[in-house]
Motif scaffolding. Structure first.
Motif, PDB file in Angstrom:
ATOM      1  N   SER A 258       5.345  -1.559 -10.825  1.00 57.60           N
ATOM      2  CA  SER A 258       4.819  -2.547 -10.440  1.00 57.60           C
ATOM      3  C   SER A 258       4.766  -2.785  -8.770  1.00 57.60           C
ATOM      4  CB  SER A 258       5.584  -3.727 -10.871  1.00 57.60           C
ATOM      5  OG  SER A 258       6.646  -3.698 -10.747  1.00 57.60           O
ATOM      6  N   TYR A 259       4.935  -1.753  -8.137  1.00 59.87           N
ATOM      7  CA  TYR A 259       5.196  -1.529  -6.571  1.00 59.87           C
ATOM      8  C   TYR A 259       4.632  -0.418  -6.094  1.00 59.87           C
ATOM      9  CZ  TYR A 259       7.014  -1.748  -1.858  1.00 59.87           C
ATOM     10  OH  TYR A 259       7.100  -1.935  -0.559  1.00 59.87           O
ATOM     11  N   ARG A 260       3.591  -0.317  -5.704  1.00 57.37           N
ATOM     12  CA  ARG A 260       2.819   0.581  -5.179  1.00 57.37           C
ATOM     13  C   ARG A 260       2.744   1.997  -6.089  1.00 57.37           C
ATOM     14  NH1 ARG A 260       4.849   0.254   1.272  1.00 57.37           N
ATOM     15  NH2 ARG A 260       4.363  -2.022   1.666  1.00 57.37           N
ATOM     16  N   GLY A 261       2.603   1.826  -7.190  1.00 53.25           N
ATOM     17  CA  GLY A 261       2.692   2.889  -7.940  1.00 53.25           C
ATOM     18  C   GLY A 261       3.882   3.952  -7.904  1.00 53.25           C
ATOM     19  N   LEU A 262       4.953   3.278  -7.622  1.00 54.00           N
ATOM     20  CA  LEU A 262       6.371   4.170  -7.559  1.00 54.00           C
ATOM     21  C   LEU A 262       7.149   4.101  -8.594  1.00 54.00           C
ATOM     22  CD1 LEU A 262       7.003   3.141  -3.568  1.00 54.00           C
ATOM     23  CD2 LEU A 262       5.900   5.299  -4.477  1.00 54.00           C
ATOM     24  N   LEU A 263       7.399   5.209  -9.149  1.00 57.25           N
ATOM     25  CA  LEU A 263       8.157   5.304 -10.284  1.00 57.25           C
ATOM     26  C   LEU A 263       9.747   5.396  -9.622  1.00 57.25           C
ATOM     27  CD1 LEU A 263       5.858   7.591 -12.263  1.00 57.25           C
ATOM     28  CD2 LEU A 263       6.914   5.222 -13.105  1.00 57.25           C
TER      29      LEU A 263
END
Length: 670
Positions: free
Chosen positions: A234-239
């Motif tokens: 849900s944040y900048r596409g960061l896993l």
């Protein structure tokens, strides 16, 4: 952010009513309405932005498959009038009449005359066939004026919920031309939960004169075929290590003529070289979901490519492309939004309690600290010395950054007082996507450690906001001190935002000041402590993970004469209560089996479970007392936290009465 047309809906009943949208401080005291565009203008997102989303890293973009471009749909005319029917009373008020002496076409027009510049009269009916989610509504009308100076005639469309809460609107510029001039509204997406739409004619605030309206036409266009949004990450596409490992993609398919079974959706997970890691084809229906565990993915960049397929297998329309990146532990940002939409700042959960402020001074920082705020938005961009002073006072700053000046980002990105970048104060996503995207990229590409925060009076369509911000909030100011006030607007807006933006950081703005500060007729008093408290807990119950408060500078100059100390003290009482419960508010445990007999339209509530403790938080959104009952609570008694009283709970249920706009904070006792 008190803007002239947006916060209070333009009351189309024909009665004199305040308008008033706080244009927060000095940042964007814009004219009454946005500039109008032609009906054929681009819709919600210009095609130049649509093909690729760059959240974490642009990475290597795979070549798109050949696709078919469907013909542009012909807008459907859903309403038109040339004001020839003198029996159509839906347009008639004390300010309007049918006029056979003036017309753009036909035999008559609608004449609108206002002799008293302090009145504010709106006219216009409900328009049917304009409430389907994401349909795009456009409109045009011909206008000429007489006797108007420094202002003009305008029109707009607005959407409302079934209980008459204003949701969203689209507004033209104004004209004072004495010749017939066409005003147009560019296509604008119907918001979620819309029950009806109004078309409204009006003259600008504080202006008298006459306008004639003729040949009104309202059009509906189908939404774009495909929409995709990430629920996680849900944040900048960061896993991010320690967060959800699932890629959770929500897809919506809006097939022509409501025939989703004629289409399929293909989702491809691609590595940085364009190689397929996973591909899945989903059956055609409106709401689809793609999930994939990232646990076995190598670190680095990935892309999700989403395509709509026709029955023959050809890609139809434009593809949605979203960038992902799986991080190593060493790459985790200092601050980020976690998979529950909560801000993690330097490893700790943080619930922003943020006051809108002018430039930081010792006095206003001391006042904000006294009122239990932990952060501020400063309309005067703070200097290095002011950032240092703010840090020394124990407060943080959502730094105003509403341009693309990278040097500002570079200067303050490492300052310990920096909380976030406040990049959008009601910038219109529907007409200025490229501008907002560029603003976002100036943060995205230069500061991995602080989120970008945007505010608008409308709920942006889900997925579109991912291009232009990390955290989002609506600023519905429902309190004017009038019988027509609808405090439940807060819960309606926040609830719609959470539905549109799952697992995102939802950081809405709560009204604490008098809208009458911005001119006569906008409001008669500030919200009471009861109203402020209700609005806050409405937002929290609907899923807010931070709150902003508008505004400190209006508390100290209240036009109704309430003393600054009184307003500061009542704000402190509300904010300090929330601050004391932040660990509980941010807990992820829920009590799924709790039942209530209260109406969802009148009671907003949520549950929490943390460290073996169990809670129910409830806010009465009605102006009348309300009896409530909660069952299946598995408790013998309930403590009303704010009132230091205990309620018996026979048969695992309890009853209570909330006063008008009352809040119940209950802890369940085993």
């Amino acid at each position: 952010m008190m803007n002239d047309a947006h916060q209070q809906p333009l009351q189309a009943s024909g009665a004199t009513a305040p308008e008033g949208m706080p244009s927060r401080g000095g940042t964007s005291r814009r004219s009454v309405l946005h500039a109008g565009l032609t009906i054929g203008a681009a819709g919600l997102l210009a095609p130049a932005l649509a093909p690729t989303r760059a959240f974490a890293s642009e990475g290597a973009q795979p070549a798109a498959a050949p696709f078919l471009t469907p013909p542009e749909p012909t807008p459907e005319l859903i309403y038109q009038t040339s004001f020839e029917d003198s029996s159509d009373s839906s347009w008639l008020t004390q300010a309007t009449s049918f006029d056979t002496a003036q017309q753009y076409s036909g035999l008559a027009s609608l004449k609108y005359t206002r002799t008293d510049a302090t009145s504010y009269v709106f006219t216009g009916p409900h328009i049917a066939g304009a409430t389907s989610r994401y349909d795009e509504i456009s409109a045009s009308v011909w206008v000429k004026t007489a006797g108007i100076t420094d202002g003009g005639a305008s029109f707009c469309v607005e959407w409302y919920t079934a209980d008459d809460c204003y949701l969203s609107g689209n507004y033209t510029n104004s004209t004072s031309s004495t010749e017939w001039t066409q005003l147009t509204l560019a296509p604008f997406a119907v918001p979620i939960d819309a029950a009806y739409m109004k078309v409204i004619f009006f003259l600008g605030r504080d202006h008298a004169g006459t306008a004639w309206y003729d040949d009104l036409a309202v059009f509906r266009s189908a939404p774009r075929l495909l929409r995709a949004k990430l629920a996680t990450p849900s944040y900048r596409g960061l896993l991010i290590p320690g967060e959800s490992e699932d890629i959770d993609l929500r897809v919506q398919l809006f097939a022509p003529d409501d025939t989703p079974h004629d289409y399929r959706v293909r989702v491809e997970l691609l590595d940085a070289n364009g190689g397929q890691v996973n591909v899945r084809t989903l059956a055609g229906q409106q709401d689809l979901r793609y999930t994939y565990s990232s646990s076995n993915l190598a670190y680095g960049d990935y892309t999700l490519r989403v395509s709509a397929l026709a029955s023959a297998g050809s890609v139809v329309g434009r593809q949605e492309t979203l960038s992902l990146k799986k991080l190593r532990s060493s790459e985790v940002p200092a601050s980020y939004i976690d998979s529950h939409g909560r801000l993690r700042r330097n490893g700790e959960l943080f619930f922003p309690l943020t006051a809108y402020n002018y430039s930081p001074t010792t006095q206003n920082l001391d006042d904000l600290a006294y009122a239990s705020f932990n952060s501020l938005i400063s309309y005067g961009a703070p200097t290095q010395a002011q950032m240092d002073l703010t840090q020394a006072k124990g407060l943080s700053v959502a730094y105003i950054h509403q341009n693309t000046d990278v040097s500002t980002v570079q200067q303050f990105k490492n300052h310990p007082a920096l909380l976030a970048w406040y990049i959008n104060d009601e910038g219109d996503l529907s007409t200025r996507p490229a501008e907002l995207r560029a603003r976002y990229e100036s943060v995205l590409n230069n500061d991995p450690d602080h989120p970008a925060y945007s505010v608008d009076y409308r709920v942006w369509p889900g997925g579109d906001e991912e291009y232009v911000t990390d955290a989002y909030g609506t600023d519905g100011y429902p309190i004017f001190g009038l019988p027509t006030d609808r405090p439940q607007r807060v819960s309606r807006l926040v609830g719609a935002t959470v539905e549109e933006m799952p697992n995102r950081m939802i950081w809405p703005v709560i009204q604490i000041s008098n809208q009458g500060n911005y001119g006569p007729g906008r409001g008669v008093r500030p919200p009471t402590q009861v109203e402020v408290r209700s609005m806050c807990w409405q937002a929290i119950a609907k899923g807010a993970t931070g709150l902003s408060f508008y505004s400190y500078f209006d508390l100290v100059t209240d036009s109704s004469g309430v003393s600054p100390q009184t307003l500061l003290d009542q704000t402190k009482a509300v904010v300090s209560e929330i601050r004391s419960l932040v660990p509980i508010i941010l807990a992820t445990g829920r009590l799924p089996n709790i039942k209530t007999t209260a109406s969802d339209d009148l009671l907003t509530w949520t549950t929490r479970e943390a460290d073996g403790r169990r809670f129910i938080f409830a806010a009465n959104t009605a102006k009348e007392s309300q009896q409530l009952s909660f069952g299946n609570i598995h408790a013998r008694s309930v403590v009303a936290l704010a009132e230091n009283r205990t309620i018996a709970a026979p048969n695992n249920a309890f009853q209570d009465t909330l006063p008008p706009l009352g809040v119940g904070l209950y802890e369940l006792q085993a």
